[in-house]
Design an enzyme around this catalytic site. Structure first.
Site, short mmCIF file in Angstrom:
data_model
loop_
_atom_site.label_atom_id
_atom_site.label_comp_id
_atom_site.label_asym_id
_atom_site.label_seq_id
_atom_site.Cartn_x
_atom_site.Cartn_y
_atom_site.Cartn_z
N LEU A 1 0.86 -1.18 0.00
CA LEU A 1 0.00 0.00 0.00
C LEU A 1 0.90 1.23 0.00
CD1 LEU A 1 -2.67 -0.94 2.72
CD2 LEU A 1 -2.97 -1.02 0.24
N ASP A 2 0.42 2.32 -0.62
CA ASP A 2 1.18 3.57 -0.58
C ASP A 2 1.36 4.03 0.86
OD1 ASP A 2 1.21 3.50 -3.32
OD2 ASP A 2 -0.45 4.93 -3.57
N LYS A 3 2.39 4.81 1.06
CA LYS A 3 2.71 5.27 2.41
C LYS A 3 1.53 6.00 3.06
CE LYS A 3 6.02 8.17 4.94
NZ LYS A 3 7.23 9.03 4.85
#
Length: 444
Positions: free
Chosen positions: A210-212
């Site tokens: 998942l993106d940060k």
């Protein structure tokens, strides 16, 4: 008439017992040709060869070809495999580059013919291999040691777990925590995996990311077997991921499919993506409007059907409805005034994937505080968000469904009638003391 003289030849009278001079010259010539004093070389027997055992063979010197070659016989277990694969099995110290060079220079042969690394070998064939080359001394690479986790880090990592079984763990990743490390990124999920071993005593493995700044459900495999299973599920798109997002404005179509190819944006070092109709990779995203706050914002459900980097963020910005808080793709227009947080409002709400031991992993992750507070501020009903997936919606039976049901019903009726006939036949035979003479047995 002249004839040959029967007297002694020129050079004087012949000694008793001496051979004629002409014959002596011939004998000398033959002796010189034969060289009786030098031993004759014995013929070299054919070398015996066997799988994984080398036998040195003398070969005539030729340019680029070594003299001390080895020969191997292809065994039954290696029948049909590629030649480079054969080297991996039996001569693992010989790298692919060396095999390729031997093939180019004609030193690698199968049954006397030049061979290439991609050629397939058959049982009984003889592989001619040049002598082993001295390996350069390898410089030992320093082993990277992971830093020891503190008690607080272990407690934090374990507090994120929302599902755990023998094969899988699902955590609820908070926004701001990266999935993997990178430049100037020291805190990440990958660095906390040692805290999630629990009773198995083996380090779990990441199978997606998942993106940060994206929060929510993140699946982690606990074993090598489950890692391979889950990785295949994500690559084949059988795993289902459902996201929640708050977007700027309200899409005119409440249930839509976005199909826009995505590529890395030049000049950003791969840090930013954009829609590229010519060179982009295919990308498909579905969205469904859950609720709307007038024309100001909408709460939407997002489902990625492909797995491109930043796909959902790029697609929603491309149709004019960037995700709230996503300044990277929405710019200044991606922020709401008032009490709405400036953090990104994208959350992996649900993940559903087949379990390697059967059944499914189906987990929902609760919203982070800033997302839940924004929903309340915009007047959305928190209980309205979980829409059923298409396969979970009860639909009206189609004509094809009705045909299948009718066919199954007719089959059951035929089986019932067949059972009744068997029962009558068995009762008749019992009354008469057995089957009639000359009658054939009933086929079952």
């Amino acid at each position: 008439m002249k004839g040959k003289s029967s007297g002694p030849s020129r050079g004087g009278p012949r000694k008793p017992g001496a051979a004629p001079q002409g014959r002596a010259r011939g004998a000398v010539k033959a002796a010189r040709a034969r060289k009786p004093d030098a031993p004759r070389p014995a013929p070299n027997p054919a070398p015996k060869v066997a799988a994984a055992k080398s036998a040195p063979v003398k070969a005539s010197p030729a340019k680029g070809v070594s003299l001390d070659v080895r020969q191997f016989r292809v065994g039954a277990d290696d029948d049909g495999i590629r030649l480079d694969r054969w080297f991996q099995r039996h001569l693992p110290d010989v790298g692919f580059n060396v095999v390729s060079r031997w093939a180019r220079t004609g030193q690698l042969r199968v049954d006397g013919a030049r061979a290439a690394p991609g050629d397939r070998v058959a049982e009984g064939q003889t592989i001619r291999v040049p002598p082993a080359e001295p390996k350069a001394a390898e410089i030992a690479k320093p082993r990277r040691v992971r830093p020891q986790l503190t008690d607080d880090q272990i407690a934090f990592a374990q507090s994120l777990v929302i599902h755990r079984d023998a094969q899988a763990i699902v955590i609820n990743k908070p926004p701001g925590l990266a999935t993997q490390g990178g430049t100037k990124t020291d805190d990440h999920v990958d660095g906390l995996l040692d805290a999630l071993e629990f009773e198995l005593d083996q380090r779990p493995k990441l199978v997606h990311r998942l993106d940060k700044d994206t929060s929510g459900a993140l699946l982690i495999a606990r074993t090598a077997r489950s890692a391979a299973h889950f990785a295949k599920a994500f690559s084949s798109r059988t795993a289902r991921k459902v996201y929640w997002a708050i977007v700027m404005g309200v899409p005119s179509i409440e249930d839509g499919m976005i199909e826009l190819p995505i590529a890395k944006q030049p000049g950003t070092g791969g840090e930013k993506m954009h829609v590229d109709e010519e060179e982009g990779l295919p990308a498909r995203s579905r969205y469904r409007v859950i609720e709307r706050a007038g024309n100001r914002a909408a709460w939407v459900e997002l489902q990625p059907y492909t797995g491109r980097t930043h796909q959902l963020r790029v697609h929603m910005a491309a149709i004019g409805h960037p995700i709230v808080g996503d300044g990277k793709y929405g710019g200044k227009e991606a922020f709401l005034s008032g009490t709405i947080s400036r953090k990104m409002h994208l959350h992996a709400r649900r993940i559903r994937v087949d379990h390697p031991d059967g059944d499914r992993v189906d987990v929902r992750a609760e919203l982070p505080e800033h997302f839940a507070a924004s929903l309340v501020s915009l007047g959305f009903d928190l209980h309205a968000g979980d829409l059923p997936l298409d396969e979970e919606i009860a639909r009206k039976p189609t004509r094809e469904d009705e045909k299948k049901v009718a066919k199954a019903h007719a089959k059951q009726i035929r089986k019932g009638r067949k059972g009744e006939r068997r029962a009558r036949g068995a009762s008749g035979g019992a009354k008469s003391g057995g089957p009639k003479s000359g009658g054939a047995p009933r086929r079952k």
